[in-house]
Motif scaffolding. Structure first.
Motif, PDB file in Angstrom:
ATOM      1  N   PRO A  68      30.256  37.985  44.959  1.00  0.00           N
ATOM      2  CA  PRO A  68      31.430  38.082  45.830  1.00  0.00           C
ATOM      3  C   PRO A  68      32.096  39.449  45.686  1.00  0.00           C
ATOM      4  O   PRO A  68      32.333  39.921  44.572  1.00  0.00           O
ATOM      5  CB  PRO A  68      32.343  36.967  45.323  1.00  0.00           C
ATOM      6  CG  PRO A  68      31.426  35.992  44.671  1.00  0.00           C
ATOM      7  CD  PRO A  68      30.319  36.797  44.086  1.00  0.00           C
ATOM      8  N   GLY A  69      32.356  40.093  46.817  1.00  0.00           N
ATOM      9  CA  GLY A  69      33.001  41.408  46.801  1.00  0.00           C
ATOM     10  C   GLY A  69      32.052  42.575  46.880  1.00  0.00           C
ATOM     11  O   GLY A  69      32.476  43.721  47.045  1.00  0.00           O
ATOM     12  N   GLY A  77      31.018  48.455  46.668  1.00  0.00           N
ATOM     13  CA  GLY A  77      31.915  47.438  46.135  1.00  0.00           C
ATOM     14  C   GLY A  77      32.601  47.888  44.864  1.00  0.00           C
ATOM     15  O   GLY A  77      32.377  48.997  44.368  1.00  0.00           O
ATOM     16  N   PRO A  78      33.434  47.002  44.279  1.00  0.00           N
ATOM     17  CA  PRO A  78      34.219  47.368  43.096  1.00  0.00           C
ATOM     18  C   PRO A  78      33.395  47.592  41.835  1.00  0.00           C
ATOM     19  O   PRO A  78      33.939  48.074  40.835  1.00  0.00           O
ATOM     20  CB  PRO A  78      35.153  46.162  42.913  1.00  0.00           C
ATOM     21  CG  PRO A  78      35.124  45.433  44.206  1.00  0.00           C
ATOM     22  CD  PRO A  78      33.772  45.661  44.771  1.00  0.00           C
ATOM     23  N   GLY A  79      32.094  47.237  41.852  1.00  0.00           N
ATOM     24  CA  GLY A  79      31.270  47.439  40.662  1.00  0.00           C
ATOM     25  C   GLY A  79      30.606  48.800  40.598  1.00  0.00           C
ATOM     26  O   GLY A  79      30.002  49.149  39.578  1.00  0.00           O
ATOM     27  N   GLU A 100      40.446  39.813  44.245  1.00  0.00           N
ATOM     28  CA  GLU A 100      41.357  40.845  44.729  1.00  0.00           C
ATOM     29  C   GLU A 100      42.607  40.966  43.868  1.00  0.00           C
ATOM     30  O   GLU A 100      43.220  42.033  43.791  1.00  0.00           O
ATOM     31  CB  GLU A 100      41.727  40.574  46.184  1.00  0.00           C
ATOM     32  CG  GLU A 100      40.544  40.784  47.134  1.00  0.00           C
ATOM     33  CD  GLU A 100      40.923  40.577  48.585  1.00  0.00           C
ATOM     34  OE1 GLU A 100      42.134  40.524  48.887  1.00  0.00           O
ATOM     35  OE2 GLU A 100      39.990  40.474  49.412  1.00  0.00           O
ATOM     36  N   ASN A 101      42.995  39.900  43.208  1.00  0.00           N
ATOM     37  CA  ASN A 101      44.182  39.936  42.351  1.00  0.00           C
ATOM     38  C   ASN A 101      43.813  40.055  40.877  1.00  0.00           C
ATOM     39  O   ASN A 101      44.532  39.549  40.011  1.00  0.00           O
ATOM     40  CB  ASN A 101      45.044  38.695  42.590  1.00  0.00           C
ATOM     41  CG  ASN A 101      45.639  38.668  43.988  1.00  0.00           C
ATOM     42  OD1 ASN A 101      46.076  39.697  44.486  1.00  0.00           O
ATOM     43  ND2 ASN A 101      45.631  37.511  44.633  1.00  0.00           N
ATOM     44  N   ARG A 102      42.697  40.697  40.609  1.00  0.00           N
ATOM     45  CA  ARG A 102      42.248  40.878  39.222  1.00  0.00           C
ATOM     46  C   ARG A 102      43.167  41.863  38.490  1.00  0.00           C
ATOM     47  O   ARG A 102      43.751  42.759  39.105  1.00  0.00           O
ATOM     48  CB  ARG A 102      40.810  41.389  39.192  1.00  0.00           C
ATOM     49  CG  ARG A 102      40.609  42.747  39.856  1.00  0.00           C
ATOM     50  CD  ARG A 102      39.132  43.101  39.957  1.00  0.00           C
ATOM     51  NE  ARG A 102      38.908  44.392  40.599  1.00  0.00           N
ATOM     52  CZ  ARG A 102      38.791  44.561  41.907  1.00  0.00           C
ATOM     53  NH1 ARG A 102      38.870  43.533  42.725  1.00  0.00           N
ATOM     54  NH2 ARG A 102      38.588  45.777  42.410  1.00  0.00           N
ATOM     55  N   PRO A 103      43.269  41.717  37.170  1.00  0.00           N
ATOM     56  CA  PRO A 103      44.064  42.680  36.389  1.00  0.00           C
ATOM     57  C   PRO A 103      43.349  44.025  36.334  1.00  0.00           C
ATOM     58  O   PRO A 103      42.156  44.129  36.659  1.00  0.00           O
ATOM     59  CB  PRO A 103      44.142  42.034  35.010  1.00  0.00           C
ATOM     60  CG  PRO A 103      42.956  41.137  34.940  1.00  0.00           C
ATOM     61  CD  PRO A 103      42.712  40.658  36.335  1.00  0.00           C
ATOM     62  N   PRO A 104      44.037  45.074  35.934  1.00  0.00           N
ATOM     63  CA  PRO A 104      43.431  46.411  35.968  1.00  0.00           C
ATOM     64  C   PRO A 104      42.341  46.642  34.928  1.00  0.00           C
ATOM     65  O   PRO A 104      41.570  47.592  35.053  1.00  0.00           O
ATOM     66  CB  PRO A 104      44.617  47.348  35.727  1.00  0.00           C
ATOM     67  CG  PRO A 104      45.628  46.512  35.019  1.00  0.00           C
ATOM     68  CD  PRO A 104      45.457  45.127  35.545  1.00  0.00           C
ATOM     69  N   SER A 105      42.259  45.792  33.905  1.00  0.00           N
ATOM     70  CA  SER A 105      41.276  46.056  32.848  1.00  0.00           C
ATOM     71  C   SER A 105      40.771  44.772  32.231  1.00  0.00           C
ATOM     72  O   SER A 105      41.443  43.735  32.261  1.00  0.00           O
ATOM     73  CB  SER A 105      41.891  46.933  31.744  1.00  0.00           C
ATOM     74  OG  SER A 105      42.820  46.174  30.982  1.00  0.00           O
ATOM     75  N   VAL A 106      39.566  44.858  31.644  1.00  0.00           N
ATOM     76  CA  VAL A 106      39.043  43.706  30.917  1.00  0.00           C
ATOM     77  C   VAL A 106      39.780  43.555  29.583  1.00  0.00           C
ATOM     78  O   VAL A 106      39.800  42.473  28.993  1.00  0.00           O
ATOM     79  CB  VAL A 106      37.516  43.833  30.727  1.00  0.00           C
ATOM     80  CG1 VAL A 106      37.161  44.772  29.589  1.00  0.00           C
ATOM     81  CG2 VAL A 106      36.878  42.469  30.486  1.00  0.00           C
TER      82      VAL A 106
END
Length: 625
Positions: free
Chosen positions: A423-424, A439-441, A9-15
C-alpha cells in the motif's frame, strides 16, 4: 479515506518514534528471543527473552551513551556485526539518538571497510568482536575522522587503545547519563524529522566501489506501516530472523516488528538454522532462495540415499505437491476457492503422511508462511514447498526502495510472481520492460553521488530498478531478469539466464550455483557448482567414498551425472536456450571470494572473470559472429 490509507498517511516521522510508541503500548510483552551458549558449553544453546521494556532500557542506554560521547543528529555511527540481538538494540539506539547507522557486513575486508567508514564520514563504530576491531585498527591512519570504537563481544579484543570501549561500558555510561537527563531520549526522538537520514546501506557492487544508499527515517516509518497493512503478520506471530541485518531485507523486518509487536527470535548463524527451527518453532520466516534450494536438495539427497524405493516415493510426492499447488492456486485465482479434485486430494493426503509432514516438522511445525526475496525462486521449488504446506510468499524490492516494494498477498499468493505492491507504492512498466517504482519507500539518493542518483531517480520520483518485469491484469508482478543481465546471442535471440538457471535448480538436486553464459556467442554454456553435502552423499553410494570434494566433482562419474540433468533441462527449453557445454567448478562460489553478495546473489562479472579460462575452453574452436 480507508483505514489503510489513514494508517500510512498519518505515520510518525521516524521508526524511533514508533519504537517509543510500541514500548508504551506493550511494555511487558515479549519482544525478542536470542541464544546464549549453554552453561556446560556443550549441547544446544539456551534461549533468553527481552520484553519491550527491557529492550528499551538497553536501547535508551546505548542512545544516551552515544549522546554523551558527542554524537549529533544525522552523524553516522557504523555498525559492523553479524545478525544478533545487540545489532538491533544498537541500531535503535543510534536512531533514538537522532544519528544514522552505516551498515557494514562482517565479511567485508579491511580495505572496503575503511572505504565505507571514510565515504560515509562515520564518526563512531560499533564492532562485533576482536576481528572487526582489528580491521579498523589496521586502517586507523586512513580514518582521521573516526572517534570512538565500541566493541560488543570483547573476548580477545584489545580495549586499551584511545577511544575503544565495550558496549557494556557504553550502556553503563548511558544509563548514568539518563539519570541526570531523564527526558533526553524523548527530546531527541521528538526532534527527528521525516527527511532526516536514518541509514546508509552500501550496495555490493559487481564492479567498482559500492554506493551508499541514503534512507531517511520516513522510509522506515512507511515500511513499518505498510508491512502491518498487508495483514500477513499479527501480534501472536513468532518470527525467526537470521538474515544479514546489514542488508536491507533483514533491516526492514525490524521496522515491521516494532509496528506489529510480535516476537522475533534473532540468530544470524546460518549453520544453526536447521538446529534452531524446531526450538524456535516460528510461525513466520523470511529467507533467500538459496535456503529453500538447500533444503530441497537435502531432502532429495536423503531420499536417494535411502534406496531406490524411497527415492521413487519422494519423486512421486514432489510431483503431487507441484500439481496440487498449481491446481489450488489456479482455482483460487479463478473462483476464490482453493479446492482441488478428489483424486488429487487423496494422493496429496497420502504424500503428506509419507513426506510433507516431516518437512514441516523440520521447519518447527508451526510455520504459516515464509517470505522469499533478494533473488528469484525457481517456480518448481516454490510449487514443491507450497504443495508440502510451506507457503513461500515471494516478494521484491531493492536497497534503493527500502526492501519491501511487493509481496504476495497471503492465501492469494501466486508462485512465480512477486505479488502486488505494498500500500502506498506505485509501479509502472517502461516501454523497454523495465520496472519503475515510486512511493515513500524510495531512497533519497546515493551518498555524495548526485550524477549516479540522477541516472536512476527521475525528478517526479520514479525510480528505475534495472529489472525487467511483467504486470498481470490484476496487478501481480513477475520479474523476468535484470536488464543488464539479459543475454543476446550472436544469432539475435534474447535469453533470460535467471530463468534457465532456476529451471536447472528445480531439475538437479545436487546443484548449488549455476551461471549461464551466451552473450554474443552462438550457443549457451554454463558454469556449475554442486552442493557439497548432497554430492558427497551421492559419491558414497557410487564408489567414490573417501574422496575429497574437488576430486568428486571433477570425476567422470559426476560429469555424467550432471550431463544427465543438463539433458533433462534442455528438453524443456527453446533450441537457442539449451546448454551445449558446461564445466563443474572445483569449489562452490562464496561470499569470501567475492563471487556472491552477502545476501547470496551471484556476482556474474566476478565469476566470469575468475573462470574466463574455462569459458574460453568451452568456446574454443567455434566461430563467433
Amino acid at each position: 479515506m480507508s483505514d489503510t490509507q489513514n494508517l500510512i498517511e498519518n505515520r510518525p516521522p521516524s521508526v524511533a518514534a514508533l519504537f517509543l510508541e510500541r514500548v508504551a503500548a506493550t511494555p511487558d510483552a515479549e519482544a525478542y528471543r536470542y541464544p546464549v551458549p549453554s552453561r556446560s558449553g556443550r549441547g544446544p544453546d539456551d534461549w533468553k527473552s527481552l520484553s519491550w521494556a527491557q529492550a528499551a532500557d538497553r536501547v535508551y542506554a546505548i542512545a544516551a551513551g552515544l549522546i554523551e560521547l558527542g554524537v549529533r543528529p544525522e552523524e553516522r555511527v557504523a555498525l559492523a556485526s553479524a545478525t544478533r540481538i545487540e545489532w538491533i538494540l544498537a541500531d535503535f539506539g543510534i536512531m533514538c539518538a537522532g544519528a544514522a547507522t552505516t551498515t557494514v557486513y562482517p565479511q567485508t575486508n579491511a580495505d572496503e571497510s575503511a572505504y565505507i567508514l571514510s565515504d560515509s564520514a562515520s564518526r563512531f563504530l560499533i564492532a562485533e568482536d576482536a576481528a572487526q576491531l582489528a580491521k579498523v585498527q589496521e586502517k586507523r591512519a586512513e580514518l582521521p575522522d573516526l572517534g570512538h570504537v565500541i566493541v560488543i563481544d570483547t573476548d580477545g579484543a584489545d580495549l586499551s587503545g584511545d577511544g575503544v570501549l565495550s558496549l557494556a561500558e557504553l550502556e553503563r555510561r548511558g544509563a548514568a547519563y539518563l539519570t541526570e537527563n531523564p527526558d533526553l531520549i524523548r527530546k531527541r526522538v521528538d526532534a527527528i524529522t521525516a527527511t532526516q537520514l536514518a541509514t546508509l546501506i552500501y550496495t555490493s557492487g559487481t564492479t567498482g566501489r559500492p554506493k551508499g544508499v541514503r534512507l531517511p527515517h520516513d522510509n522506515w516509518s512507511y515500511m513499518a506501516k505498510a508491512i502491518a497493512a498487508t495483514g500477513l503478520l499479527g501480534e501472536e506471530d513468532v518470527q525467526y530472523l537470521w538474515l544479514p541485518l546489514a542488508h536491507v531485507f533483514g533491516k526492514v523486518l525490524t521496522s515491521g516488528h516494532v509496528e506489529i509487536g510480535h516476537i522475533t527470535a534473532v540468530d544470524g548463524r546460518v549453520d544453526k538454522i536447521i538446529e534452531n527451527l524446531p526450538v524456535v518453532q516460528p510461525t513466520y520466516m523470511a529467507a533467500v532462495p538459496r535456503i529453500f534450494e538447500k533444503v530441497y536438495n537435502g531432502v532429495a539427497a536423503k531420499a536417494r540415499a535411502g534406496g531406490a524405493a524411497k527415492y521413487r516415493i519422494f519423486q512421486w510426492a514432489a510431483e503431487v505437491a507441484r500439481e496440487h499447488a498449481r491446481v489450488r492456486q489456479d482455482n483460487f485465482r479463478r473462483t476464490g476457492s482453493s479446492s482441488v479434485p478428489l483424486g488429487l486430494a487423496a494422493r496429496h493426503k497420502a504424500a503428506d503422511v509419507l513426506v510433507y509432514a516431516k518437512i514441516r516438522e523440520a521447519f518447527g511445525g508451526r510455520l504459516r508462511a515464509c517470505v522469499s526475496g533478494s533473488a528469484a525462486l525457481a517456480p518448481d521449488i516454490g510449487y514443491f514447498f507450497s504443495g508440502a504446506g510451506i507457503h513461500i510468499l515471494e516478494g521484491y524490492g531493492l536497497t534503493e526502495s527500502s526492501a519491501a516494494s511487493f509481496v504476495n498477498p497471503g492465501e492469494a499468493y501466486r508462485t512465480g510472481t512477486v505479488g502486488k505492491p505494498l500500500p502506498g507504492t506505485e509501479v509502472r512498466i517502461a516501454d523497454d520492460g523495465e520496472v519503475l517504482l515510486r512511493g515513500p519507500g524510495i531512497m533519497e539518493g546515493y551518498h555524495g553521488l548526485p550524477e549516479k542518483t540522477a541516472e536512476v531517480l527521475e525528478p517526479d520520483g520514479w525510480f528505475h530498478t534495472g529489472d525487467i518485469g511483467e504486470l498481470s491484469v490484476d496487478g501481480y508482478l513477475r520479474i523476468t531478469d535484470r536488464k543488464k543481465d539479459l543475454i543476446k546471442t550472436s544469432g539475435g535471440k534474447y535469453i533470460a539466464p535467471a530463468e534457465v538457471e532456476g529451471q536447472f535448480k528445480a531439475v538437479c538436486p545436487y546443484v548449488s550455483n549455476i551461471l549461464v553464459i551466451g552473450a554474443d556467442r552462438n550457443f549457451c554454456t554454463a558454469l556449475i557448482t554442486l552442493d557439497e553435502p548432497a554430492v558427497l552423499g551421492w559419491a558414497e553410494q557410487h564408489g567414490l567414498s573417501g574422496k575429497e570434494y574437488a576430486d568428486v566433482v571433477t570425476s567422470p562419474e559426476v560429469q555424467r551425472l550432471v550431463q544427465g540433468y543438463v539433458d533433462q533441462l534442455n528438453e524443456g527449453l527453446q533450441r537457442w536456450q539449451t546448454i551445449k557445454k558446461f564445466r563443474v567448478l572445483p569449489r562452490d562460489l562464496d561470499v569470501e571470494h567475492g563471487e556472491l553478495t552477502p545476501s547470496l546473489k551471484l556476482k556474474r562479472p566476478v565469476v566470469e572473470r575468475e573462470y574466463q579460462h574455462l569459458i574460453d575452453e568451452m568456446y574454443a574452436g567455434t566461430r563467433e559472429a
